[in-house]
Design a protein around this motif. Structure first.
Motif, PDB file in Angstrom:
ATOM      1  N   LYS A  33      24.910   9.593 -26.002  1.00  0.00           N
ATOM      2  CA  LYS A  33      24.015   9.143 -27.071  1.00  0.00           C
ATOM      3  C   LYS A  33      25.134   8.159 -27.931  1.00  0.00           C
ATOM      4  N   SER A  34      24.431   7.455 -28.689  1.00  0.00           N
ATOM      5  CA  SER A  34      25.495   6.405 -29.513  1.00  0.00           C
ATOM      6  C   SER A  34      24.807   6.236 -30.777  1.00  0.00           C
ATOM      7  N   ASP A  35      25.562   6.202 -31.981  1.00  0.00           N
ATOM      8  CA  ASP A  35      24.890   6.027 -33.237  1.00  0.00           C
ATOM      9  C   ASP A  35      25.560   4.849 -33.858  1.00  0.00           C
ATOM     10  N   GLN A  36      26.310   4.130 -32.639  1.00  0.00           N
ATOM     11  CA  GLN A  36      27.025   2.826 -33.606  1.00  0.00           C
ATOM     12  C   GLN A  36      26.808   1.566 -32.574  1.00  0.00           C
ATOM     13  N   ALA A  37      25.840   1.852 -31.651  1.00  0.00           N
ATOM     14  CA  ALA A  37      25.312   0.651 -30.955  1.00  0.00           C
ATOM     15  C   ALA A  37      24.611  -0.374 -31.498  1.00  0.00           C
TER      16      ALA A  37
ATOM     17  N   TRP B 256      30.624  18.534 -24.096  1.00  0.00           N
ATOM     18  CA  TRP B 256      29.506  19.561 -24.168  1.00  0.00           C
ATOM     19  C   TRP B 256      29.856  20.926 -23.586  1.00  0.00           C
ATOM     20  N   ASN B 257      30.513  20.760 -22.576  1.00  0.00           N
ATOM     21  CA  ASN B 257      31.032  22.208 -21.858  1.00  0.00           C
ATOM     22  C   ASN B 257      32.185  22.734 -22.489  1.00  0.00           C
ATOM     23  N   GLN B 258      33.004  21.977 -23.071  1.00  0.00           N
ATOM     24  CA  GLN B 258      34.277  22.440 -23.789  1.00  0.00           C
ATOM     25  C   GLN B 258      33.730  22.974 -25.329  1.00  0.00           C
ATOM     26  N   ALA B 259      32.681  22.280 -25.988  1.00  0.00           N
ATOM     27  CA  ALA B 259      32.265  22.975 -27.179  1.00  0.00           C
ATOM     28  C   ALA B 259      31.540  24.186 -26.955  1.00  0.00           C
TER      29      ALA B 259
ATOM     30  N   VAL C  64      31.949   1.837 -16.840  1.00  0.00           N
ATOM     31  CA  VAL C  64      32.070   2.451 -18.075  1.00  0.00           C
ATOM     32  C   VAL C  64      31.101   3.266 -18.590  1.00  0.00           C
ATOM     33  N   LEU C  65      29.673   3.312 -18.069  1.00  0.00           N
ATOM     34  CA  LEU C  65      28.634   4.057 -18.621  1.00  0.00           C
ATOM     35  C   LEU C  65      28.904   5.350 -17.954  1.00  0.00           C
ATOM     36  N   ASP C  66      29.377   5.471 -16.405  1.00  0.00           N
ATOM     37  CA  ASP C  66      29.522   6.693 -15.828  1.00  0.00           C
ATOM     38  C   ASP C  66      30.584   7.518 -16.479  1.00  0.00           C
ATOM     39  N   GLN C  67      31.479   6.831 -16.918  1.00  0.00           N
ATOM     40  CA  GLN C  67      32.644   7.398 -17.562  1.00  0.00           C
ATOM     41  C   GLN C  67      32.355   8.110 -18.902  1.00  0.00           C
ATOM     42  N   LEU C  68      31.447   7.319 -19.745  1.00  0.00           N
ATOM     43  CA  LEU C  68      30.883   7.837 -20.881  1.00  0.00           C
ATOM     44  C   LEU C  68      29.957   9.049 -20.549  1.00  0.00           C
ATOM     45  N   CYS C  69      29.048   9.035 -19.582  1.00  0.00           N
ATOM     46  CA  CYS C  69      28.276  10.090 -19.162  1.00  0.00           C
ATOM     47  C   CYS C  69      29.120  11.370 -18.912  1.00  0.00           C
ATOM     48  N   ASP C  70      30.434  11.254 -18.179  1.00  0.00           N
ATOM     49  CA  ASP C  70      31.355  12.340 -17.677  1.00  0.00           C
ATOM     50  C   ASP C  70      31.890  12.761 -19.027  1.00  0.00           C
ATOM     51  N   TYR C  71      32.354  11.795 -20.088  1.00  0.00           N
ATOM     52  CA  TYR C  71      32.893  12.222 -21.161  1.00  0.00           C
ATOM     53  C   TYR C  71      31.905  13.291 -22.116  1.00  0.00           C
ATOM     54  N   ARG C  72      30.561  12.792 -22.227  1.00  0.00           N
ATOM     55  CA  ARG C  72      29.802  13.363 -22.892  1.00  0.00           C
ATOM     56  C   ARG C  72      29.511  14.931 -22.325  1.00  0.00           C
TER      57      ARG C  72
ATOM     58  N   TYR D 238      41.282   9.697 -26.268  1.00  0.00           N
ATOM     59  CA  TYR D 238      41.175   8.591 -27.460  1.00  0.00           C
ATOM     60  C   TYR D 238      40.713   7.440 -26.892  1.00  0.00           C
ATOM     61  N   GLN D 239      40.607   7.253 -25.791  1.00  0.00           N
ATOM     62  CA  GLN D 239      40.104   6.056 -25.152  1.00  0.00           C
ATOM     63  C   GLN D 239      38.469   6.031 -25.239  1.00  0.00           C
ATOM     64  N   TYR D 240      37.982   7.131 -25.534  1.00  0.00           N
ATOM     65  CA  TYR D 240      36.699   7.310 -26.102  1.00  0.00           C
ATOM     66  C   TYR D 240      36.374   7.225 -27.693  1.00  0.00           C
ATOM     67  N   SER D 241      35.039   6.782 -27.839  1.00  0.00           N
ATOM     68  CA  SER D 241      34.827   6.810 -29.244  1.00  0.00           C
ATOM     69  C   SER D 241      34.603   8.283 -29.825  1.00  0.00           C
ATOM     70  N   ALA D 242      35.096   8.668 -30.911  1.00  0.00           N
ATOM     71  CA  ALA D 242      34.962   9.866 -31.421  1.00  0.00           C
ATOM     72  C   ALA D 242      33.474  10.312 -31.908  1.00  0.00           C
ATOM     73  N   HIS D 243      32.676   9.418 -31.919  1.00  0.00           N
ATOM     74  CA  HIS D 243      31.347   9.695 -32.206  1.00  0.00           C
ATOM     75  C   HIS D 243      30.458  10.521 -30.958  1.00  0.00           C
ATOM     76  N   LEU D 244      31.088  10.154 -29.789  1.00  0.00           N
ATOM     77  CA  LEU D 244      30.527  10.860 -28.627  1.00  0.00           C
ATOM     78  C   LEU D 244      30.641  12.186 -28.643  1.00  0.00           C
ATOM     79  N   LEU D 245      31.674  12.742 -29.069  1.00  0.00           N
ATOM     80  CA  LEU D 245      32.085  13.909 -29.115  1.00  0.00           C
ATOM     81  C   LEU D 245      31.509  14.711 -30.248  1.00  0.00           C
ATOM     82  N   GLN D 246      31.266  13.917 -31.256  1.00  0.00           N
ATOM     83  CA  GLN D 246      30.552  14.668 -32.560  1.00  0.00           C
ATOM     84  C   GLN D 246      29.013  14.797 -32.260  1.00  0.00           C
ATOM     85  N   LEU D 247      28.274  13.893 -31.521  1.00  0.00           N
ATOM     86  CA  LEU D 247      26.979  13.924 -31.215  1.00  0.00           C
ATOM     87  C   LEU D 247      26.764  14.754 -30.081  1.00  0.00           C
TER      88      LEU D 247
END
Length: 414
Positions: free
Chosen positions: A137-141, A32-35, A20-28, A92-101
């Motif tokens: 990063k996470s602001d909801q943990a 970043w690259n898409q933004a 899960v942590l590896d997937q969250l790192c990849d999604y972050r 949508y499998q990942y939290s929207a806050h990851l994209l915003q942060l």
């Protein structure tokens, strides 16, 4: 008054949460690259499009002509909204806050790039999956009883467990959490909001610190920055670097980086680097806290590290001596505990000035890394040609820096 104190803890996830942590790192990294790509496109559009356009909007009185600014400056909110509109189903499998942060951090990076008051920084670049350090990063943990509870999206159907970590929590109030992965280890950084520490009692003593490659001199002795315990580790680092250089090329082509042996050797090299860094950070923290605890006023010199790195022979030693880290740690600890830090001018001749009579060496009489060829003196000794004062070069520099406490008017170029 409150202040921010950041503490780093080691995470111990199970096999499920490692994935899960590896997937969250990849999604972050993906966000970043898409933004960044979208941000660059918006900058390019501002150069091509006209300044304004007009459209007709119906209202109660009929049709109203509305003016639209087509050259809107890109900002993180605009980029975030556009990315949310372009979201794909798997996101949508990942939290929207990851994209915003991720987009917020990109906006801060662009702001720092255009801020002329800050040190010169390059423009934000794309993140690579080959980098040894990844994170998100996470602001909801939430933190409870030594467990980290990460935010889980409603669309995620897999298993989700709390993660163990060891360490004392400083406060219940904290900011955005940062989770990083480095050398297959996971770390949690928490910025706590704590009350200001009470100033330490005054000791009535002052000191000055002269930084050198491998050791720091101060009024009561010497502190080694590169102790002998690191010699064995640096030899291992050189050995693993030679191994990687040999394994990198296969039949004259760079294909060895995909082999398992190359990955194992690289992991060993990274562990040795991490070991050396931990030893030196521990040493720096202990030395700086000793200075702040024992002395009320501390004088250090401002060095031009970039100019020192121009020398190929001394560049490695300068990097390993951690001049910047020492000043950074000492600055915030003096501020926390009510001590005064005095920084000598970059052009203050602490090494060339005589601590006895004030004579300043110039021209071919200066002391260099090779000593002084004109008078036949060594690089580690100071001999005044006016009053014949003799002393160790570093101790002479410490006395000159210490003189700035009583005579601040000397803090300038000679």
């Amino acid at each position: 008054m409150t202040r921010i104190v950041t503490r780093t803890y080691r995470l111990y996830p199970d096999k499920t949460m490692k994935i899960v942590l590896d997937q969250l790192c990849d999604y972050r990294r993906c966000c970043w690259n898409q933004a960044l790509e979208l941000w660059n496109d918006l900058y390019d559009d501002r150069r091509i499009l006209p300044f304004y356009a007009y459209r007709f909007v119906p209202n109660k009185n009929g049709i109203k002509e509305e003016k639209i600014n087509l050259k809107t400056m890109p900002n993180w909110r605009l980029v975030r909204n556009m990315m949310v509109e372009q979201k794909q189903d798997w996101q949508y499998q990942y939290s929207a806050h990851l994209l915003q942060l991720a987009v917020q951090d990109l906006g801060k990076a662009w702001q720092a790039f255009f801020d002329k008051s800050q040190a010169r920084q390059g423009n934000p670049g794309f993140k690579s999956k080959k980098l040894p350090k990844q994170g998100f990063k996470s602001d909801q943990a939430k933190l409870k009883d030594g467990l980290l509870y990460l935010e889980k999206s409603r669309e995620y159907k897999g298993e989700w467990h709390p993660i163990k970590f060891k360490g004392r929590i400083l406060s219940d109030k904290f900011g955005v959490l940062s989770i990083t992965r480095k050398n297959d280890k996971y770390y949690l950084s928490i910025p706590f909001k704590v009350e200001d520490a009470k100033p330490w009692p005054k000791s009535g003593k002052y000191t000055a610190v002269d930084v050198n490659v491998g050791h720091f001199n101060y009024t009561e002795g010497k502190q080694l920055v590169l102790p002998k315990s690191l010699t064995k580790s640096y030899k291992k680092i050189a050995f693993y670097q030679r191994m990687l250089a040999k394994k990198r090329t296969v039949n004259g082509l760079i294909k060895g980086t995909q082999s398992n042996r190359y990955a194992k050797a690289r992991a060993k090299l990274q562990r040795e680097y991490e070991k050396c860094a931990n030893i030196q950070k521990d040493l720096m923290h202990k030395f700086t806290i000793k200075l702040v605890k024992d002395y009320d006023k501390i004088v250090i010199e401002e060095l031009s590290v970039k100019d020192m790195l121009m020398s190929h022979a001394a560049s490695k030693g300068v990097h390993r001596s951690m001049f910047g880290t020492f000043r950074q740690l000492l600055a915030y600890k003096c501020e926390w505990y009510g001590k005064e830090l005095i920084v000598a001018n970059k052009l203050y001749p602490s090494t060339q000035r005589c601590a006895n009579c004030g004579f300043v060496k110039k021209g071919d009489e200066k002391i260099t890394l090779q000593g002084n060829q004109k008078h036949g003196t060594k690089h580690n000794e100071y001999v005044c040609y006016k009053c014949r004062y003799k002393n160790d070069r570093d101790q002479n520099a410490v006395k000159n820096l210490y003189a700035l406490i009583e005579h601040p008017e000397l803090n300038k170029a000679a």
